[in-house]
Every structure is written in structure tokens, then in C-alpha cells.
Design an enzyme around this catalytic site. Structure first.
Site, PDB file in Angstrom:
ATOM      1  N   CYS A  82      -0.928   3.651  -6.447  1.00 15.89           N
ATOM      2  CA  CYS A  82      -1.931   3.014  -5.600  1.00 15.89           C
ATOM      3  C   CYS A  82      -1.991   1.643  -5.900  1.00 15.89           C
ATOM      4  O   CYS A  82      -2.252   1.280  -7.111  1.00 15.89           O
ATOM      5  CB  CYS A  82      -3.110   3.723  -5.477  1.00 15.89           C
ATOM      6  SG  CYS A  82      -4.432   2.901  -4.460  1.00 15.89           S
ATOM      7  N   CYS A 142       1.079  -1.170   0.162  1.00 13.73           N
ATOM      8  CA  CYS A 142       0.037  -0.059  -0.082  1.00 13.73           C
ATOM      9  C   CYS A 142       1.115   1.227  -0.131  1.00 13.73           C
ATOM     10  O   CYS A 142       1.673   1.377   0.871  1.00 13.73           O
ATOM     11  CB  CYS A 142      -0.954  -0.019   1.245  1.00 13.73           C
ATOM     12  SG  CYS A 142      -2.173   1.238   1.501  1.00 13.73           S
TER      13      CYS A 142
END
Ligand code: DGL
Length: 248
Positions: free
Chosen positions: A181, A71
Site C-alpha cells: 500500500c 494506489c
């Protein structure tokens, strides 16, 4: 044996697990989707650090010898603290600005990431290093995480959502788009349809997978678990996690 923990705010980190398993097929992976607390993108760094600690404790209790923070937002907010507090190695994500800056022909690089990643000092530093060489334009992939978490990877609504963040980057001249992302690679088929041919999308996951292999070697973490495979865990409903896993 190598037992590797991997986590994300949701199912996006499966885009990283996909690349890791290509080069480390015989390990045991414990994947944790923190989807009860998703999205991380707009949350304060202190909150993400707390989540990082809670998830790391859980992964370590399951025998993880290394942790992949799959992440970008959590890497930017929490990886330095986690490295300082735990003895296992952590591997994180970073928007791939360097290969994008090297590869662009138009001289304009587009970065799609969460608000948390785009304002983090880590990203601002990296960006600063290339600011003289190329123009960097940015957008939050508004609504992208929600699309992936609801398995809405295609269709008219998904296309409209993706267009509204991608088109401004293209109209500013970006020919190279950094996927900053880990959820966004699941929308790549849609993005490729929207963007003109020749636009290059860069996903850092393959480089992260290679880096993980190096880190395991450096730490003498033996490869090959007697029980290779993937254990999928989630703090919320695990329907999307299980479905998306079948696509990787
Ligand atoms: N997948 C995450 C990232 O790479 C974060 C998505 C979110 O929870 O906002 O940044």
C-alpha cells in the site's frame, strides 16, 4: 512536454511520486489526493471504479498525457476498466511479491496491504505463482492509512498501531516484508525500529517509476515540460498533502 497525472485515495501516492521524480525530474506532475473518499481499502470495487473515472476525467482536463494509479487498491479494482475506457496509458501498482520471493532467506514473505488488495484476483494470481516456492503470510496494515493521513508518523500511539499488524508477520518467520500500500512507506522508519535488523522491506515504487519512464517512451510522450514541477490537488482538506510533500 510531458504532463503526468498521479492519484491515490490520499497522500500515500507521494511515496511513488518521490521515486518518479528521481528519474523524471523535468516533468510536470498533477497529483490528486482523493482524501474526501479515503480510505479506499474497505470500499467495493464498483465504488473505486467510479472514483477512478472521476479523478481520471479531472486529470485529463488538466492536460495529463499519462496517469499513474499510485494506489494498490485502486489498481486492483479499477485499472483494467480505466485502460479499456480511456486512450491515455495507465501505470499501476502491484505488491512486489516476485522480488520478495526471490530475496527471502527464511522462505517466509510477509505482505502488508489493504483488505481490497489482498482479496483482489490480481494479487491472488501473483501470490499463486510463488506459493510453491515460499510461504506467504498477510496482514492488513490496520490503521496505517489513518496514521499517515493525520501525519502521525511516529510516537507511542503510531508505534502501537504498526506493531499490531507487523509483529504477527515477523513471528510467523517473515524476513522480507512487502509494502503493498503506497501509504505504508511513510511508516518505514517506525517499522525498521520495530523489526529486527536484517528484515528487508520492499517498496515497489522504484520499479514503478522505471516502468513509467518506459511507458512514456513507448507511447512517444515527449519528456520535459516547459513548466516542470508538481501541482497538488485534493478532494478534501489539503493540509497533510502539503506537509507530507515537504518530506519527499
Ligand atoms: N494507498 C492505497 C493503496 O496503495 C490505499 C489506501 C486506502 O485508501 O485504503 O492501497
Amino acid at each position: 512536454m510531458a504532463r503526468i497525472g498521479i492519484f491515490d485515495s490520499g497522500s500515500g501516492g507521494l511515496s511513488v511520486l518521490r521515486e518518479i521524480r528521481k528519474i523524471l525530474p523535468d516533468e510536470r506532475f498533477i497529483y490528486y489526493s482523493d482524501n474526501a473518499h479515503c480510505p479506499y481499502g474497505e470500499k467495493p470495487a464498483s465504488y473505486i471504479v467510479e472514483r477512478g473515472r472521476a479523478v481520471t476525467d479531472l486529470l485529463l482536463s488538466k492536460g495529463a498525457q499519462a496517469v499513474v494509479v499510485a494506489c494498490n487498491t485502486a489498481t486492483a479494482a479499477a485499472i483494467a476498466t480505466l485502460r479499456a475506457e480511456y486512450s491515455v496509458p495507465f501505470v499501476g501498482m502491484e505488491p512486489a511479491v516476485k522480488p520478495a520471493a526471490t530475496g527471502t532467506r527464511s522462505g517466509v514473505v510477509g505482505v502488508l496491504a489493504t483488505a481490497g488488495t489482498l482479496k483482489a484476483p490480481k494479487y491472488l494470481n501473483t501470490k499463486g505463482q510463488y506459493a510453491d516456492a515460499v510461504r506467504i503470510v498477510e496482514r492488513v496494515g490496520q490503521g496505517f492509512v489513518e496514521l499517515v493521513e493525520s501525519m502521525e508518523l511516529d510516537g507511542a500511539h503510531a508505534e502501537a498501531v504498526v506493531r499490531s499488524s507487523l509483529l504477527p508477520l515477523l513471528s510467523e518467520g517473515a524476513d522480507t516484508i512487502v509494502l503493498g500500500c503506497t501509504h505504508y512507506p511513510f511508516l518505514l522508519p517506525l517499522m525498521r525500529r520495530i523489526a529486527p535488523a536484517g528484515v528487508n522491506f520492499i517498496d515497489p515504487a522504484p520499479a514503478v517509476a522505471r516502468h513509467l519512464a518506459d511507458v512514456l517512451r513507448e507511447h512517444g510522450i515527449a519528456l520535459s515540460d516547459p513548466a516542470p514541477g508538481v501541482e497538488l490537488l485534493a478532494s478534501g482538506d489539503d493540509t497533510t498533502l502539503k506537509k507530507l510533500f515537504t518530506l519527499i
